[in-house]
Design a protein around this motif. Structure first.
Motif, short mmCIF file in Angstrom:
data_model
loop_
_atom_site.label_atom_id
_atom_site.label_comp_id
_atom_site.label_asym_id
_atom_site.label_seq_id
_atom_site.Cartn_x
_atom_site.Cartn_y
_atom_site.Cartn_z
N THR A 1 5.30 -0.26 -0.67
CA THR A 1 5.69 1.10 -1.01
C THR A 1 6.74 1.05 -2.09
O THR A 1 7.28 0.01 -2.40
CB THR A 1 6.24 1.83 0.22
OG1 THR A 1 7.31 1.06 0.75
CG2 THR A 1 5.17 2.01 1.28
N ASP A 2 7.04 2.19 -2.68
CA ASP A 2 8.01 2.28 -3.77
C ASP A 2 9.40 1.97 -3.24
O ASP A 2 9.92 2.71 -2.40
CB ASP A 2 7.95 3.68 -4.37
CG ASP A 2 8.86 3.85 -5.57
OD1 ASP A 2 9.76 3.03 -5.78
OD2 ASP A 2 8.65 4.83 -6.30
N GLU B 1 5.43 -0.18 -7.84
CA GLU B 1 5.96 -0.48 -6.52
C GLU B 1 7.28 -1.25 -6.64
O GLU B 1 8.16 -1.10 -5.80
CB GLU B 1 4.95 -1.29 -5.71
CG GLU B 1 3.70 -0.52 -5.30
CD GLU B 1 2.66 -0.41 -6.41
OE1 GLU B 1 1.77 0.45 -6.27
OE2 GLU B 1 2.72 -1.16 -7.40
N VAL C 1 -0.41 -5.05 -7.33
CA VAL C 1 0.99 -4.66 -7.19
C VAL C 1 1.55 -4.49 -8.59
O VAL C 1 1.48 -5.41 -9.41
CB VAL C 1 1.81 -5.74 -6.44
CG1 VAL C 1 3.25 -5.31 -6.32
CG2 VAL C 1 1.21 -6.03 -5.07
#
Length: 95
Positions: free
Chosen positions: A4-5, A74, A66
């Motif tokens: 996730t970020d 991310e 990614v």
């Protein structure tokens, strides 16, 4: 699981196993932070990392990719931290 970020979930720590064997995507062009980050990924996070260089904005990642050091990635700049420093933090590597 998909990373996730980190800017949105600053307490989230990625496990190296979460990103091993992925394609790492970044923007085209040679810049110090991007190249240093790619080196760090290959040397300390994912020795078999594959890299893809794409336009700076508008890229939609494919499953298993990614993004780093690019818009909406991310793993990218977070406040005063450059991408290299974010990678060190997120993977709990020492500098």
């Amino acid at each position: 699981p998909e990373p996730t970020d980190p800017a949105r979930t600053s307490t989230r720590r990625y496990g190296i196993a979460d990103v091993r064997g992925r394609t790492w995507v970044t923007r085209k062009g040679v810049h110090v932070d991007r190249i240093a980050s790619a080196w760090l990924i290959r040397e300390h996070i994912d020795p078999e990392a594959r890299f893809k260089f794409v336009p700076a904005k508008g890229y939609t990642p494919e499953p298993g990719e990614v993004r780093f050091d690019m818009y909406d990635a991310e793993l990218t700049h977070d406040g005063d931290l450059c991408t290299f420093e974010v990678l060190l933090r997120e993977f709990e590597l020492s500098s």
